[in-house]
Motif scaffolding. Structure first.
Motif, mmCIF file in Angstrom:
data_model
loop_
_atom_site.group_PDB
_atom_site.id
_atom_site.type_symbol
_atom_site.label_atom_id
_atom_site.label_comp_id
_atom_site.label_asym_id
_atom_site.label_seq_id
_atom_site.Cartn_x
_atom_site.Cartn_y
_atom_site.Cartn_z
ATOM 1 N N ASP A 288 -4.364 -2.536 13.209
ATOM 2 C CA ASP A 288 -3.091 -3.036 14.172
ATOM 3 C C ASP A 288 -2.126 -3.786 13.307
ATOM 4 O O ASP A 288 -2.196 -5.276 13.624
ATOM 5 C CB ASP A 288 -3.980 -3.683 15.257
ATOM 6 C CG ASP A 288 -2.890 -4.126 16.191
ATOM 7 O OD1 ASP A 288 -1.948 -3.275 16.423
ATOM 8 O OD2 ASP A 288 -3.173 -5.102 17.182
ATOM 9 N N VAL A 289 -1.415 -3.373 12.456
ATOM 10 C CA VAL A 289 -0.609 -3.962 11.952
ATOM 11 C C VAL A 289 0.818 -3.353 12.189
ATOM 12 O O VAL A 289 1.148 -2.421 12.127
ATOM 13 C CB VAL A 289 -0.949 -4.070 10.299
ATOM 14 C CG1 VAL A 289 -1.060 -2.421 9.754
ATOM 15 C CG2 VAL A 289 0.389 -4.801 9.316
ATOM 16 N N ASP A 290 1.761 -4.389 12.272
ATOM 17 C CA ASP A 290 3.288 -4.347 12.343
ATOM 18 C C ASP A 290 3.696 -3.415 11.335
ATOM 19 O O ASP A 290 3.607 -3.550 10.240
ATOM 20 C CB ASP A 290 3.816 -5.601 12.636
ATOM 21 C CG ASP A 290 5.126 -5.227 12.715
ATOM 22 O OD1 ASP A 290 5.692 -4.911 13.823
ATOM 23 O OD2 ASP A 290 6.150 -5.648 11.761
ATOM 24 N N GLU A 291 4.410 -2.405 11.799
ATOM 25 C CA GLU A 291 4.807 -1.262 10.725
ATOM 26 C C GLU A 291 5.788 -1.813 9.676
ATOM 27 O O GLU A 291 5.581 -1.557 8.490
ATOM 28 C CB GLU A 291 5.471 -0.249 11.568
ATOM 29 C CG GLU A 291 6.141 0.942 10.439
ATOM 30 C CD GLU A 291 6.812 2.146 11.433
ATOM 31 O OE1 GLU A 291 6.879 2.268 12.557
ATOM 32 O OE2 GLU A 291 7.274 2.938 10.421
ATOM 33 N N LYS A 292 6.797 -2.899 10.291
ATOM 34 C CA LYS A 292 7.750 -3.272 9.248
ATOM 35 C C LYS A 292 6.687 -4.520 8.145
ATOM 36 O O LYS A 292 7.187 -4.409 6.967
ATOM 37 C CB LYS A 292 8.757 -4.184 9.703
ATOM 38 C CG LYS A 292 9.742 -4.802 8.871
ATOM 39 C CD LYS A 292 10.832 -5.453 9.470
ATOM 40 C CE LYS A 292 11.858 -5.953 8.377
ATOM 41 N NZ LYS A 292 11.273 -6.946 7.597
ATOM 42 N N ARG A 293 5.875 -4.972 8.730
ATOM 43 C CA ARG A 293 5.166 -5.732 7.865
ATOM 44 C C ARG A 293 4.433 -4.873 6.910
ATOM 45 O O ARG A 293 4.463 -5.439 5.612
ATOM 46 C CB ARG A 293 4.109 -6.691 8.807
ATOM 47 C CG ARG A 293 3.733 -8.100 8.053
ATOM 48 C CD ARG A 293 2.891 -8.892 9.396
ATOM 49 N NE ARG A 293 2.748 -10.013 8.702
ATOM 50 C CZ ARG A 293 2.045 -11.113 9.476
ATOM 51 N NH1 ARG A 293 1.771 -11.040 10.417
ATOM 52 N NH2 ARG A 293 1.704 -12.208 8.688
ATOM 53 N N PHE A 294 3.767 -4.078 7.470
ATOM 54 C CA PHE A 294 3.045 -3.173 6.518
ATOM 55 C C PHE A 294 4.098 -2.692 5.430
ATOM 56 O O PHE A 294 3.753 -2.612 4.264
ATOM 57 C CB PHE A 294 2.564 -1.960 7.429
ATOM 58 C CG PHE A 294 1.936 -0.765 6.626
ATOM 59 C CD1 PHE A 294 0.681 -0.856 5.849
ATOM 60 C CD2 PHE A 294 2.373 0.459 6.317
ATOM 61 C CE1 PHE A 294 -0.232 -0.255 4.963
ATOM 62 C CE2 PHE A 294 1.942 1.401 5.724
ATOM 63 C CZ PHE A 294 0.545 1.097 4.878
ATOM 64 N N MET A 295 5.207 -2.019 5.735
ATOM 65 C CA MET A 295 6.049 -1.647 4.803
ATOM 66 C C MET A 295 6.677 -2.538 3.711
ATOM 67 O O MET A 295 6.715 -2.148 2.530
ATOM 68 C CB MET A 295 7.149 -0.665 5.546
ATOM 69 C CG MET A 295 6.823 0.391 6.161
ATOM 70 S SD MET A 295 5.898 1.781 5.316
ATOM 71 C CE MET A 295 7.150 2.439 4.432
ATOM 72 N N ASP A 296 6.658 -3.602 4.367
ATOM 73 C CA ASP A 296 7.293 -4.886 3.450
ATOM 74 C C ASP A 296 6.350 -5.294 2.351
ATOM 75 O O ASP A 296 6.399 -5.386 1.212
ATOM 76 C CB ASP A 296 7.652 -6.122 3.903
ATOM 77 C CG ASP A 296 9.049 -5.710 4.737
ATOM 78 O OD1 ASP A 296 9.816 -4.758 4.451
ATOM 79 O OD2 ASP A 296 9.504 -6.598 5.617
#
Lengths: 437, 414
Positions: free
Chosen positions: B172-180
């Motif tokens: 459950d990780v925020d997509e932007k946070r993951f991509m960053d």
């Protein structure tokens, strides 16, 4: 270390100005004003600059500007990089203009490839001369990391050291401090070799001239690009300017090797400057009927272009075969023992390159290693100390030089002193000796 | 079981393109043999004299020279590069991008068993002989070719793009946070590579703005959500690692050398779909990779707390992301935290890839495992130069083959 947040590049629409802007904006993360002839050119230069470092993201750091904005840009900047046309009067005028709006302690750099930094510094009011330096990068700077830094007698020592640190540590340049002599160090060595190849082409015009000479100095001789292809690539006008500058403004012991040959003078006067001219230069690219392109070579005898000759020198064939297999010592042994005219020309030129480079290194670079840095990272040629090591895989370099070069030649450059200062190269000769594919 | 020491080795400069230099595999092998011998303090005479008593052997790691350079029988090929190998037992080992780890595994086993006293491991790959599309097709053979790669352009970026998708959907990780976090992984590797004089990208430019702006001219998407900046680049290269027994060290008065403390080797289902289906019941997206790490900890008697430096297989940013929890640096699902808080950066408490990893240092596939192993040796022996991690006593590496199908883990320490 000094913080460089804002930079103005004057003449940013030129090839070097554009590429240097990209280096400041990327590795330096600086805001760069790209001052160009007009705003359209500046905008085009912004795109080209981003492509040169393969990073669209740096576009945010690149601000197009024209000369009407120069004073505002200069007043805001921590560093000014002048990269206008390679002409003293043009550069002097721009330098004086920069001085009008400059903040105290702003660094002013000239990107000249060989004009007198001292004379340019004298265009400035005395209180600004301490901040003036030559900062000479090589094209394309993203791949060629060499950066010659040229201080003058006026230069502030602390500022000089700050800028050298900044160029090396932030912009990841290979920084070499060199004396303010015509053509500095890299071009002094590189263009002596190239110009001698050009003179040899004139001398051997009947044997084929230009492509004949390039075939003698192929990749097996420790370079990625043939010497006369290099001249054609940078432009015969640039080549001429560099060697004329050395010829007319120095007492170089090898002054004659800087005489630009007659046929090349003629090509320049006719606007046949090389790859950048549609008319060609030493070589000319042509579209064939089937839409492919072919490269013709200038024939000095006929003053026309012809198909290139496939020279098949036995020594070159053997050296290529050895190098392909990683047998460098056997390749050098072949060069030393082959008695053909071509092998002897190649061998002698490489030995003289080592001697002359190391002499210049000690005289203008302040260290035996300076020539290695400039030739490896500015030309992608096997640097002299590394090449010396390649020869030493066969036998002692001193012995080789004494056997192959005239005593007078060695004396002229104080060969004994050079030999006494030789140190292991920081570079590995193996990567520079290439086999033709 | 006898201890296995590492006495040295060498790496070629991964910036070099041997095809552009006009050189063949013989030139590459001759160079790595000369440099590797020098790095290990041995010479041809060492090999010849040990071979008289059958105490030395060679182990060659390579993925697919048959395709790139039309050459097989690579164990025997060493004899052509140097005649000191005549009569020396030698064979080639293959496990896709983990090939040289397979060679290391065999070499370690032979020393542990007292079969030999010196084991010379050479990993290499020449990849610049073909264009990128052709090369990518060859690499597709590390997947189940017919099902996952045949007639598919650039199959591996797609597979590791899917790994990124899986990581996102599993945790459950925020997509932007993951991509960053993925972008930051790329930036850390490029930054680290700047300190490594043998890395492929040491002159290249990369920053967070460039890595996080995907789908641009200079950072095109290459596989699902992954862009060029998320990929390691193939290159040409060779690495030698020389392993030795305690007996060899004593005979040659060699002291204080790092040794192998543990290993793990597991193989997951080959098809990516099956891998993911099987992982549904695990906390980890790559449970067999995690298991290989646990096996290595178990065999060495060490835990993550004891490891000072990691080298991992960042063929893509998504594989390094998954490795962070597999190593135990964070819990599964919390990987981004170790990226954000600097834990895995050069000065962090658990530095990953001080060499620059595959993204920064370059990825000549058959050489990469040996390269990581050599880098661990450099770190724990204090000879890593500008990329030395201070006081590194134990290092762990993870080398994977295929879409994280083969996982090889080694712990080297002193």
């Amino acid at each position: 270390m000094r913080t460089i947040k804002t930079v103005t590049v004057v003449g940013a629409n030129g090839t070097m100005g554009c590429n240097v802007s990209a280096i400041f904006a990327s590795f330096g993360n600086a805001k760069v004003y790209m001052v160009s002839r007009n705003i359209e050119d500046a905008k085009a230069a912004v795109e080209k600059a981003a492509k040169s470092v393969r990073a669209t993201a740096i576009t945010a750091n690149l601000i197009p500007a024209d000369y009407s904005l120069l004073s505002k840009c200069v007043a805001e900047s921590d560093l000014i990089f002048e990269s206008v046309a390679e002409n003293f009067e043009t550069k002097a005028e721009v330098t004086r203009k920069i001085a009008e709006n400059i903040r105290e302690k702003t660094v002013i750099c000239s990107g000249t490839s060989g004009l007198s930094i001292t004379s340019l510094a004298q265009q400035l009011p005395e209180e600004l001369r301490g901040c003036y330096l030559g900062v000479h990068m090589f094209n394309p700077p993203y791949y060629m990391t060499l950066c010659e830094v040229i201080p003058t007698e006026y230069s502030d020592k602390a500022l000089l050291n700050d800028i050298k640190d900044y160029l090396a540590e932030v912009l990841l340049r290979t920084v070499v401090e060199v004396a303010d002599v015509p053509a500095f160090l890299g071009n002094r060595i590189g263009f002596q070799f190239i110009n001698q190849a050009m003179q040899l082409a004139q001398d051997k015009a009947e044997r084929g001239g230009i492509d004949y000479v390039d075939a003698i100095f192929g990749p097996f001789s420790g370079r990625a690009m043939y010497p006369l292809v290099t001249s054609d690539f940078v432009g015969l006008d640039v080549h001429k300017a560099i060697v004329d500058n050395v010829y007319f403004n120095t007492e170089d012991k090898a002054r004659d090797s800087f005489v630009f040959p007659e046929f090349a003078r003629r090509l320049v006067s006719e606007g046949r400057l090389g790859r950048k001219s549609a008319k060609g230069g030493l070589y000319r690219r042509e579209k064939t009927e089937d839409g492919k392109s072919r490269i013709l070579v200038y024939d000095i005898m006929t003053d026309g272009y012809r198909e290139q000759t496939e020279y098949d020198f036995a020594f070159a064939g053997k050296m290529n075969a050895f190098i392909k297999n990683g047998e460098y010592s056997s390749a050098i042994a072949e060069l030393l023992t082959d008695v053909s005219a071509e092998a002897r020309l190649c061998c002698e030129a490489l030995l003289k390159y080592i001697v002359y480079s190391l002499r210049c290194s000690l005289d203008f670079g302040g260290s035996i290693h300076a020539a290695d840095d400039v030739m490896a990272t500015g030309y992608n040629w096997c640097p002299p100390l590394a090449m010396l090591e390649a020869f030493e895989t066969v036998k002692g370099f001193k012995q080789i030089a004494k056997e192959k070069l005239a005593a007078e030649y060695l004396e002229r450059y104080d060969f004994e002193e050079i030999i006494s200062k030789v140190e292991p190269s920081k570079y590995d000769y193996r990567r520079y000796f290439r086999a033709s594919r | 079981m006898s201890k296995v020491y590492i006495i040295g080795g060498a790496q070629t400069d991964f910036e070099r393109n041997w095809t552009k230099e006009g050189k063949n595999v013989m030139a590459l092998l001759k160079e790595i043999i000369a440099d590797g011998f020098k790095g290990a303090g041995i010479n041809e005479e060492t090999v010849t004299s040990l071979n008289e008593e059958n105490r030395v052997a060679c182990f060659v790691g390579n993925f697919i020279a048959e395709k790139y350079i039309e050459q097989g029988h690579l164990g025997a090929l060493l004899t052509e590069a140097n005649s000191c190998f005549n009569g020396v037992p030698s064979a080639r080992y293959e496990a896709a991008c983990a090939s040289s780890s397979a060679a290391l595994d065999a070499a370690i086993t032979k020393i542990q068993n007292d079969d030999y006293d010196l084991a010379i491991v050479v990993g290499f790959e020449l990849m610049k002989t073909v264009d990128s599309k052709t090369g990518s097709d060859f690499l597709g053979m590390a997947a189940y070719y017919e099902a996952e790669a045949k007639e598919i352009a650039f199959p591996f970026p797609r597979l590791f793009g899917r790994l990124a998708d899986e990581l996102l959907s599993k945790y459950d990780v925020d997509e932007k946070r993951f991509m960053d976090a993925l972008a930051s992984i790329a930036v850390i590797n490029y930054e680290n590579a700047k300190r490594n004089p043998l890395s492929q990208t040491r002159k290249w430019f990369m920053n967070f703005q460039q890595a996080s702006a995907r789908a641009t001219d200079t950072n095109p998407l290459v596989g699902g959500r992954l862009a060029a900046s998320d990929c390691s680049q193939i290159t040409d290269g060779a690495v030698m690692v020389v392993l030795a027994s305690e007996k060899f060290l004593k005979e040659n008065n060699i002291e204080d050398k790092p040794f192998v403390k543990g290993y793990g080797h597991r193989v997951a289902p080959m098809l990516f779909d099956k891998k993911i289906a099987e992982a549904k019941n695990s906390d980890y997206v790559l449970p067999w990779t995690r298991q290989a790490v646990l096996d290595a900890y178990h065999r060495s008697g060490l835990t993550v707390d004891d490891i000072d430096v990691f080298e991992t297989h960042d063929c893509f940013t998504s594989s390094e992301y998954a490795a962070i929890s597999a190593f135990g640096i964070t819990a599964a699902g919390d990987e981004y935290k170790a990226v954000e808080d600097g834990t895995i950066s050069f000065t962090g408490s658990k530095p990953v890839n001080p060499s620059g990893g595959l993204i920064g240092c370059g990825h000549p596939v058959g050489a990469s495992g040996a390269r990581m192993f050599l880098d661990l040796y450099k770190q724990v022996s204090g000879t890593a130069g500008d990329y030395q991690i201070k006081d590194a006593r134990n290092g762990m590496m993870l080398n994977i083959g295929g879409s994280a199908t083969t996982s090889y883990v080694f712990i080297v320490g002193r």
